[in-house]
Design a protein around this motif. Structure first.
Motif, PDB file in Angstrom:
ATOM      1  N   SER A  94       0.854  -1.192   0.000  1.00 25.34           N
ATOM      2  CA  SER A  94       0.000   0.000   0.000  1.00 25.34           C
ATOM      3  C   SER A  94       0.883   1.232   0.000  1.00 25.34           C
ATOM      4  O   SER A  94       2.065   1.171   0.346  1.00 25.34           O
ATOM      5  CB  SER A  94      -0.924   0.026   1.231  1.00 25.34           C
ATOM      6  N   ASN A 295      -4.907   1.037   6.528  1.00 28.46           N
ATOM      7  CA  ASN A 295      -4.549  -0.044   5.609  1.00 28.46           C
ATOM      8  C   ASN A 295      -4.199  -1.323   6.357  1.00 28.46           C
ATOM      9  O   ASN A 295      -4.599  -2.420   5.950  1.00 28.46           O
ATOM     10  CB  ASN A 295      -3.391   0.381   4.711  1.00 28.46           C
ATOM     11  N   LEU A 305      -7.477  -3.149   0.738  1.00 27.25           N
ATOM     12  CA  LEU A 305      -6.669  -1.999   1.110  1.00 27.25           C
ATOM     13  C   LEU A 305      -7.332  -0.711   0.609  1.00 27.25           C
ATOM     14  O   LEU A 305      -7.979  -0.698  -0.433  1.00 27.25           O
ATOM     15  CB  LEU A 305      -5.269  -2.115   0.527  1.00 27.25           C
TER      16      LEU A 305
END
Length: 312
Positions: A94, A295, A305
């Protein structure tokens, strides 16, 4: 579930308690030596890694952590995270796309104003008692080119409207939700603007987008600001353009070998330099860490996510 996060970043320490309050155990490793030692000592404990684009995370490091599941990158750029290795190891990645965009856009405009109005030399003149009067361009009516119209680029474009500048941009593809003029290449963008702001992510796909030809097209009255990644500009070509007056000036917040800055850039009077601080503000740092927490929470609860990085 107990989750241990290896933290490689150093700029958001004041806000790391946010993650601890969410129940995450943090291992801080902000230097290369501490990083290597933490991976060797705590390999069996580490479930997640928190890094940033320039620090990245290598494939051999991923291989050394048998329980690693997710890599969270602070900021939008992830150029030194080995995405192919992450995919091979079944990891997810992420980033913090858009979280610090207001701070970065503010800094970009501050650099542009300081550069075009020559604020550093004016300040130095007053401090030396010289009272030098220098006539400098204004921003009103100028043409601003933005390389990369993502969250940061859009925030810059909105601010440019307050200065009555005409905005054009180059992206991987034209955006359908804006009225700004699209340019088909970085060269065309540079040729059609007075001020060029680099706001695109780093990495192989954007390396040296602003090369000698683009700088030549920008011209001797043109200014360039880079708040993205140094790799997007050809540093040797930029230095030559500045030394030879092929462009009027540059403002740089990013460099090839941070924190090392070539003395040749420091010696120039038509350059403004800052130490990669565009994305730093109390609000941006807090929001960035909160995004990491969101996340992590989503991932370890089996949810998508919020800001995933594509690994293909």
């Amino acid at each position: 579930m107990s989750v241990t996060v290896l933290v490689l970043v150093e700029a958001v320490n004041d806000y790391l308690p946010i993650l601890e309050q969410q129940g995450y155990t943090l291992i801080l490793a902000p230097t290369p030596a501490a990083r290597a030692a933490a991976i060797a000592e705590h390999a069996e404990r580490i479930d997640a890694v928190l890094t940033r684009g320039p620090l990245g995370f290598r494939g051999d490091e991923m291989a050394a952590l048998p329980h690693l599941k997710i890599i969270c990158v602070i900021g939008a750029g992830y150029e030194h995270v080995d995405l192919a290795a992450a995919r091979a190891h079944g990891l997810v990645v992420s980033n913090g796309a858009g979280v610090n965009a207001p701070s970065v856009a503010d800094h970009a405009m501050a650099l542009l104003l300081a550069l075009v109005r020559d604020i550093p030399r004016a300040d130095a003149s007053v401090r030396r008692g010289e009272w030098a009067k220098i006539t400098r361009p204004s921003l009103q009516g100028k043409r601003l080119g933005i390389l990369g119209l993502g969250a940061v680029g859009m925030a810059i474009a909105r601010r440019a409207g307050g200065f009555d500048m005409a905005v054009s941009y180059h992206n991987r593809r034209p955006r359908q939700d804006v009225s700004y003029e699209y340019r088909e290449s970085p060269l065309a963008l540079a040729a059609g603007c007075d001020f060029l702001i680099v706001a695109t992510p780093g990495g192989a796909q954007t390396r040296s987008m602003i090369d000698a030809a683009a700088l030549q097209a920008l011209g001797p009255q043109g200014f360039v600001v880079n708040i993205a990644r140094a790799s997007v500009t050809d540093s040797a070509a930029l230095l030559q353009a500045l030394e030879q007056g092929l462009i009027a000036g540059a403002a740089l917040d990013v460099f090839d070998d941070e924190p090392q800055v070539p003395d040749a850039f420091k010696a120039l009077t038509n350059v403004v330099l800052t130490p990669h601080v565009a994305g730093l503000s109390p609000q941006a740092s807090e929001d960035t860490v909160r995004m990491v927490g969101r996340n992590l929470e989503a991932f370890f609860n089996g949810q998508p996510l919020l800001t995933p990085v594509a690994l293909d």
